[in-house]
Design an enzyme around this catalytic site. Structure first.
Site, PDB file in Angstrom:
ATOM      1  N   GLY A 296      77.752 -23.689  51.094  1.00  0.00           N
ATOM      2  CA  GLY A 296      77.661 -25.002  51.719  1.00  0.00           C
ATOM      3  C   GLY A 296      78.796 -25.279  52.694  1.00  0.00           C
ATOM      4  CE1 TYR A 297      77.397 -29.253  56.066  1.00  0.00           C
ATOM      5  CE2 TYR A 297      76.575 -29.499  53.812  1.00  0.00           C
ATOM      6  CZ  TYR A 297      76.366 -29.545  55.175  1.00  0.00           C
ATOM      7  OH  TYR A 297      75.125 -29.882  55.667  1.00  0.00           O
ATOM      8  CG  ASP A 298      82.791 -24.811  49.004  1.00  0.00           C
ATOM      9  OD1 ASP A 298      82.723 -26.041  48.825  1.00  0.00           O
ATOM     10  OD2 ASP A 298      82.588 -23.986  48.083  1.00  0.00           O
TER      11      ASP A 298
ATOM     12  CG  ASP B 289      71.006 -35.297  45.212  1.00  0.00           C
ATOM     13  OD1 ASP B 289      70.427 -34.222  45.480  1.00  0.00           O
ATOM     14  OD2 ASP B 289      71.196 -36.188  46.061  1.00  0.00           O
TER      15      ASP B 289
ATOM     16  CE  LYS C 140      73.453 -27.897  41.887  1.00  0.00           C
ATOM     17  NZ  LYS C 140      72.463 -28.836  42.425  1.00  0.00           N
TER      18      LYS C 140
ATOM     19  NE  ARG D 209      77.607 -29.545  41.744  1.00  0.00           N
ATOM     20  CZ  ARG D 209      78.084 -28.928  42.825  1.00  0.00           C
ATOM     21  NH1 ARG D 209      79.050 -28.047  42.726  1.00  0.00           N
ATOM     22  NH2 ARG D 209      77.590 -29.183  44.004  1.00  0.00           N
TER      23      ARG D 209
ATOM     24  CE  LYS E 219      83.454 -26.455  45.068  1.00  0.00           C
ATOM     25  NZ  LYS E 219      82.258 -25.798  45.591  1.00  0.00           N
TER      26      LYS E 219
HETATM   27  P1  IMP Z   1      71.764 -30.456  46.106  1.00  0.00           P
HETATM   28  O1  IMP Z   1      72.729 -31.310  45.342  1.00  0.00           O
HETATM   29  O2  IMP Z   1      71.434 -29.198  45.379  1.00  0.00           O
HETATM   30  O3  IMP Z   1      70.591 -31.254  46.589  1.00  0.00           O
HETATM   31  O4  IMP Z   1      72.470 -29.933  47.450  1.00  0.00           O
HETATM   32  C1  IMP Z   1      73.471 -30.601  48.087  1.00  0.00           C
HETATM   33  C2  IMP Z   1      73.994 -29.866  49.319  1.00  0.00           C
HETATM   34  O5  IMP Z   1      75.298 -30.417  49.547  1.00  0.00           O
HETATM   35  C3  IMP Z   1      74.203 -28.362  49.153  1.00  0.00           C
HETATM   36  O6  IMP Z   1      73.126 -27.627  49.652  1.00  0.00           O
HETATM   37  C4  IMP Z   1      75.454 -28.107  49.989  1.00  0.00           C
HETATM   38  O7  IMP Z   1      75.116 -27.957  51.353  1.00  0.00           O
HETATM   39  C5  IMP Z   1      76.222 -29.407  49.857  1.00  0.00           C
HETATM   40  N1  IMP Z   1      77.189 -29.306  48.743  1.00  0.00           N
HETATM   41  C6  IMP Z   1      77.141 -29.941  47.546  1.00  0.00           C
HETATM   42  N2  IMP Z   1      78.185 -29.595  46.779  1.00  0.00           N
HETATM   43  C7  IMP Z   1      78.902 -28.717  47.516  1.00  0.00           C
HETATM   44  C8  IMP Z   1      80.108 -27.987  47.253  1.00  0.00           C
HETATM   45  O8  IMP Z   1      80.731 -28.048  46.191  1.00  0.00           O
HETATM   46  N3  IMP Z   1      80.532 -27.200  48.263  1.00  0.00           N
HETATM   47  C9  IMP Z   1      79.884 -27.073  49.445  1.00  0.00           C
HETATM   48  N4  IMP Z   1      78.773 -27.715  49.742  1.00  0.00           N
HETATM   49  C10 IMP Z   1      78.273 -28.536  48.776  1.00  0.00           C
END
Ligand code: IMP
Length: 199
Positions: free
Chosen positions: A151-153, A69, A12, A179, A173
């Site tokens: 994550g869910y990518d 978030d 990040k 984001r 991406k």
């Molecule tokens: P946080 O924003 O760090 O609280 O986490 C949000 C959660 O959403 C992550 O742990 C992922 O599971 C999911 N997430 C957020 N952004 C992405 C992304 O760009 N790709 C895949 N999963 C995402």
């Protein structure tokens, strides 16, 4: 100006720095500001959670702090996992377990529409906050595709590109992601704020 990133995620930091350096802002990690804050994400919206994180780190460091978030919202799951994306299904699950849970929840569903959402908030020591939101619409694939991301990518398919997020390069991406869009919107809002205030 220095801003503390209210996150321990170095990925990040890279994304935020790339955009904010254009405004002459240096983003530093919590550890470099001498703070280590664990914030409970008790908000019911992405904006609330981003604000909770940014405010806690701003108070601990005395510097402007920035947080994001984000999460996946699936229409047929009533907008879930939403703000619970990081902990969907409970503690101790892997990213793969979590996206398999989403696939299972959609079995037999014709509506596979979804969106990724990101909210960014900067909290200033004078109490002001600047927030912005970004969304990326897509659909949930029938099976995971691509690897090497997080994550869910692998299950998030962007129909115009015919690719999941996991099949895209980081540049591809970031150019369309929730984001990336939130950061661009945030840059505009921050520029407006800085033009009318001296912080
Ligand atoms: P946080 O924003 O760090 O609280 O986490 C949000 C959660 O959403 C992550 O742990 C992922 O599971 C999911 N997430 C957020 N952004 C992405 C992304 O760009 N790709 C895949 N999963 C995402």
């Amino acid at each position: 100006m220095k801003m503390v990133l209210a996150s321990k995620n170095p990925h990040k930091l890279v994304e935020m720095s790339a955009i904010l350096s254009q405004l002459g802002i240096q983003v530093i990690l919590e550890s470099d500001a001498g703070v280590d804050v664990d914030v409970e994400e008790t908000g019911t919206t992405f904006e609330e959670n981003a604000q909770l994180k940014a405010t806690a780190v701003m108070k601990a460091s005395g510097l402007p702090a920035i947080a994001d978030d984000s999460g996946l919202c699936v229409t047929a799951l009533g907008g879930g996992p939403g703000v619970y994306s990081a902990r969907y299904g409970g503690e101790g699950l892997t990213d793969k377990d979590r996206y398999e849970l989403v696939l299972k929840g959609l079995s037999g569903q014709l509506d596979r529409s979804a969106k990724f959402v990101s909210a960014i908030c900067c909290a200033f020591p004078n109490g002001d906050t600047v927030t912005a939101r970004g969304e990326c619409p897509g659909i949930i694939a029938y099976a995971p595709r691509g690897s090497g991301t997080f994550g869910y990518d692998p299950i998030f398919l962007v129909p115009e590109r015919k690719k999941t997020f996991a099949e895209m390069s980081a540049e591809e991406k970031n150019a369309i992601s929730h984001r990336g869009v939130a950061l661009q919107n945030f840059k505009v809002e921050l520029e407006k704020y800085l033009a009318k205030t001296s912080v």
